[in-house]
Design a protein around this motif. Sequence first.
Motif, PDB file in Angstrom:
ATOM      1  N   MET A  81       0.456  -1.177  -0.025  1.00 33.86           N
ATOM      2  CA  MET A  81      -0.203   0.062  -0.203  1.00 33.86           C
ATOM      3  C   MET A  81       1.442   1.222  -0.132  1.00 33.86           C
ATOM      4  SD  MET A  81      -3.439  -1.030  -0.592  1.00 33.86           S
ATOM      5  CE  MET A  81      -2.572  -1.999  -1.249  1.00 33.86           C
ATOM      6  N   ALA A  82       1.758   1.052   1.056  1.00 35.69           N
ATOM      7  CA  ALA A  82       2.755   2.506   0.858  1.00 35.69           C
ATOM      8  C   ALA A  82       3.164   3.022  -0.636  1.00 35.69           C
ATOM      9  CB  ALA A  82       3.830   2.036   1.626  1.00 35.69           C
ATOM     10  N   VAL A  83       3.972   1.847  -1.308  1.00 35.68           N
ATOM     11  CA  VAL A  83       4.569   1.672  -2.379  1.00 35.68           C
ATOM     12  C   VAL A  83       3.206   2.203  -3.694  1.00 35.68           C
ATOM     13  CG1 VAL A  83       5.321   1.091  -4.751  1.00 35.68           C
ATOM     14  CG2 VAL A  83       6.022   0.667  -1.557  1.00 35.68           C
ATOM     15  N   CYS A  84       2.067   1.230  -3.755  1.00 31.47           N
ATOM     16  CA  CYS A  84       1.119   1.385  -4.854  1.00 31.47           C
ATOM     17  C   CYS A  84      -0.035   1.925  -5.173  1.00 31.47           C
ATOM     18  CB  CYS A  84       0.691   0.018  -5.057  1.00 31.47           C
ATOM     19  SG  CYS A  84       2.097  -1.179  -5.205  1.00 31.47           S
ATOM     20  N   GLU A  85      -0.388   3.078  -3.045  1.00 30.27           N
ATOM     21  CA  GLU A  85      -1.074   3.772  -3.165  1.00 30.27           C
ATOM     22  C   GLU A  85      -0.800   4.756  -1.990  1.00 30.27           C
ATOM     23  OE1 GLU A  85      -4.124   3.808  -4.891  1.00 30.27           O
ATOM     24  OE2 GLU A  85      -3.785   1.910  -6.122  1.00 30.27           O
ATOM     25  N   PRO A  86       0.448   5.591  -1.991  1.00 30.35           N
ATOM     26  CA  PRO A  86       0.662   6.264  -1.329  1.00 30.35           C
ATOM     27  C   PRO A  86      -0.307   7.824  -0.982  1.00 30.35           C
ATOM     28  CG  PRO A  86       1.827   6.933  -3.203  1.00 30.35           C
ATOM     29  CD  PRO A  86       1.128   5.364  -3.825  1.00 30.35           C
ATOM     30  N   GLN A 121       5.661  -3.977  -9.795  1.00 35.70           N
ATOM     31  CA  GLN A 121       4.151  -3.982 -11.297  1.00 35.70           C
ATOM     32  C   GLN A 121       4.409  -2.465 -10.910  1.00 35.70           C
ATOM     33  OE1 GLN A 121       1.025  -5.439 -11.187  1.00 35.70           O
ATOM     34  NE2 GLN A 121       0.613  -4.268 -13.331  1.00 35.70           N
ATOM     35  N   ALA A 122       4.570  -1.439 -10.047  1.00 35.06           N
ATOM     36  CA  ALA A 122       4.393  -0.204  -9.293  1.00 35.06           C
ATOM     37  C   ALA A 122       5.478   0.696  -9.655  1.00 35.06           C
ATOM     38  CB  ALA A 122       3.296  -0.043  -8.238  1.00 35.06           C
ATOM     39  N   VAL A 123       6.746  -0.575  -8.979  1.00 32.86           N
ATOM     40  CA  VAL A 123       8.047   0.896  -9.306  1.00 32.86           C
ATOM     41  C   VAL A 123       9.173   0.350 -10.902  1.00 32.86           C
ATOM     42  CG1 VAL A 123      10.714  -0.064  -9.087  1.00 32.86           C
ATOM     43  CG2 VAL A 123       8.568  -0.402  -7.401  1.00 32.86           C
ATOM     44  N   VAL A 124       8.004  -0.087 -11.852  1.00 28.13           N
ATOM     45  CA  VAL A 124       8.636  -0.628 -13.141  1.00 28.13           C
ATOM     46  C   VAL A 124       7.838   0.624 -13.811  1.00 28.13           C
ATOM     47  CG1 VAL A 124       8.018  -1.642 -15.360  1.00 28.13           C
ATOM     48  CG2 VAL A 124       9.192  -3.176 -13.315  1.00 28.13           C
ATOM     49  N   CYS A 125       7.199   1.177 -13.071  1.00 24.01           N
ATOM     50  CA  CYS A 125       6.306   2.683 -14.076  1.00 24.01           C
ATOM     51  C   CYS A 125       6.470   3.587 -13.544  1.00 24.01           C
ATOM     52  CB  CYS A 125       4.340   2.084 -13.512  1.00 24.01           C
ATOM     53  SG  CYS A 125       3.365   0.742 -14.775  1.00 24.01           S
ATOM     54  N   LEU A 126       7.062   4.203 -12.544  1.00 27.43           N
ATOM     55  CA  LEU A 126       8.046   4.946 -12.282  1.00 27.43           C
ATOM     56  C   LEU A 126       8.791   5.290 -12.701  1.00 27.43           C
ATOM     57  CD1 LEU A 126       8.207   3.882  -8.320  1.00 27.43           C
ATOM     58  CD2 LEU A 126       6.808   5.393  -9.283  1.00 27.43           C
ATOM     59  N   ASN A 127       8.259   6.429 -13.329  1.00 21.24           N
ATOM     60  CA  ASN A 127       9.547   7.626 -14.570  1.00 21.24           C
ATOM     61  C   ASN A 127      10.983   8.089 -13.882  1.00 21.24           C
ATOM     62  OD1 ASN A 127       7.560   7.326 -16.422  1.00 21.24           O
ATOM     63  ND2 ASN A 127       6.404   8.360 -15.401  1.00 21.24           N
ATOM     64  N   SER A 128      11.023   8.211 -12.857  1.00 15.08           N
ATOM     65  CA  SER A 128      11.836   8.966 -12.130  1.00 15.08           C
ATOM     66  C   SER A 128      12.771   7.821 -11.373  1.00 15.08           C
ATOM     67  CB  SER A 128      11.949  10.105 -10.756  1.00 15.08           C
ATOM     68  OG  SER A 128      12.553  10.155  -9.900  1.00 15.08           O
ATOM     69  N   ARG A 129      13.916   7.998 -11.361  1.00 20.74           N
ATOM     70  CA  ARG A 129      15.293   6.776 -10.429  1.00 20.74           C
ATOM     71  C   ARG A 129      15.230   6.965  -9.559  1.00 20.74           C
ATOM     72  NH1 ARG A 129      21.228   5.862 -12.208  1.00 20.74           N
ATOM     73  NH2 ARG A 129      21.845   4.037 -11.088  1.00 20.74           N
ATOM     74  N   ASP A 130      14.837   8.316  -8.870  1.00 18.23           N
ATOM     75  CA  ASP A 130      14.830   8.358  -7.116  1.00 18.23           C
ATOM     76  C   ASP A 130      13.833   7.969  -6.822  1.00 18.23           C
ATOM     77  OD1 ASP A 130      18.066  10.092  -7.454  1.00 18.23           O
ATOM     78  OD2 ASP A 130      16.343  11.821  -7.661  1.00 18.23           O
ATOM     79  N   ALA A 131      12.616   7.843  -7.401  1.00 19.37           N
ATOM     80  CA  ALA A 131      11.659   7.102  -6.712  1.00 19.37           C
ATOM     81  C   ALA A 131      11.177   6.286  -6.809  1.00 19.37           C
ATOM     82  CB  ALA A 131       9.871   8.012  -7.537  1.00 19.37           C
ATOM     83  N   THR A 132      12.090   5.483  -8.136  1.00 22.31           N
ATOM     84  CA  THR A 132      11.827   3.800  -7.585  1.00 22.31           C
ATOM     85  C   THR A 132      12.500   3.252  -7.251  1.00 22.31           C
ATOM     86  OG1 THR A 132      12.511   4.125 -10.525  1.00 22.31           O
ATOM     87  CG2 THR A 132      13.033   2.351  -9.498  1.00 22.31           C
ATOM     88  N   CYS A 133      14.521   3.990  -6.614  1.00 25.52           N
ATOM     89  CA  CYS A 133      14.836   4.283  -5.323  1.00 25.52           C
ATOM     90  C   CYS A 133      14.775   3.936  -3.698  1.00 25.52           C
ATOM     91  CB  CYS A 133      16.537   4.706  -5.409  1.00 25.52           C
ATOM     92  SG  CYS A 133      17.913   4.518  -7.245  1.00 25.52           S
ATOM     93  N   LYS A 134      13.524   5.049  -3.536  1.00 25.51           N
ATOM     94  CA  LYS A 134      13.197   5.041  -2.803  1.00 25.51           C
ATOM     95  C   LYS A 134      12.211   3.893  -2.449  1.00 25.51           C
ATOM     96  CE  LYS A 134      10.435   9.073   0.008  1.00 25.51           C
ATOM     97  NZ  LYS A 134       9.642  10.137  -0.358  1.00 25.51           N
ATOM     98  N   ALA A 135      10.776   3.254  -3.332  1.00 27.35           N
ATOM     99  CA  ALA A 135      10.242   2.996  -3.321  1.00 27.35           C
ATOM    100  C   ALA A 135      10.856   1.714  -3.111  1.00 27.35           C
ATOM    101  CB  ALA A 135       9.747   2.606  -4.517  1.00 27.35           C
TER     102      ALA A 135
END
Length: 311
Positions: free
Chosen positions: A124-129, A222-236
């Motif tokens: 939920m923290a990653v997919c529905e922040p 699946q949610a991480v793959v859809c992130l456009n920002s590398r920083d957002a991916t690392c944070k997730a």
Amino acid sequence: MLTFNHSSFMTFTLVGIPGLESQNLWLSLSFSSMFLAILICNGAILFLVATEPTLHTPMYLLLALLMVADLISTLSLLPKLLCLFWFNDRGIAANACFIQMFFIHGASVVRSALLVVMAFDRCMAVCEPLHYNKILSHSLVGRLGLVALAKGVILILPMPLLLQRLTFCHVVIPHSYCDHMAVVKMACDDTRPNRIYGLFVILLVVGLDILLIGLSYGLILQAVVCLNSRDATCKALNTCSAHFFVILVSYVPALFSSLTHRIGHNIPPHVHILLANLYLLLPSMLNPIIYGIKMKEIWGKVAKYLCRGST
């Protein structure tokens, strides 16, 4: 052949760790150190979560519940084991044996269920922040904690109840604690219901819980793959790292211990028993360390209390 019933006057004898009797002093020092580490680390995190309002979030409340399950498992196992090492106190009354079995196995089931809930929390923290706080309310966390507790009680309570109907031909348990299957092997009655139920619990707990955790992490990836920002991916990914390491610490030793029992026929008995102890104790010892390292909030609160104590 002598037979024994399940009356309260019956006493089992725990062997301890066969083949390592000469090393009891060193084993007692090792297990005592683990006992102190578990009490101090888990107790410290529980104290911080209980006293700091800023830590009253779903993630830390679930972590506190996990610490409680770890402490129950440890307190059910180690005091009797240390008495065996220090005072050669190997006897354990049948009722006490069944109670120890219930709390050790029950705490393991609750711990596994809590890991599933924590996986849902991270999902939920990653997919529905944006809706995380609304979805993971304190009341929902409390209900999920009660479900985990009920799962442990409902699934494990039949084990000692089924054992009480048996007649035992042997009272010497070749183990360091009252493991369910170790006690079942002492019976001279038909133990197929006990064995079948034990296998059912293992498949239901480990199989279903791992499946649900895998589903949660599949949604996270699946949610991480859809992130456009590398920083957002690392944070997730960093958000889930502590929970992921706790899963490895909890399931890998248990899986390794189970495999050695089934395919490691040439492995000495003391290796099996040491593994059985470690897969119960390692998560309790390492979980607070893993979360302490990964969670800067915990370090900040620890530093605050240390500074307060030095002034």
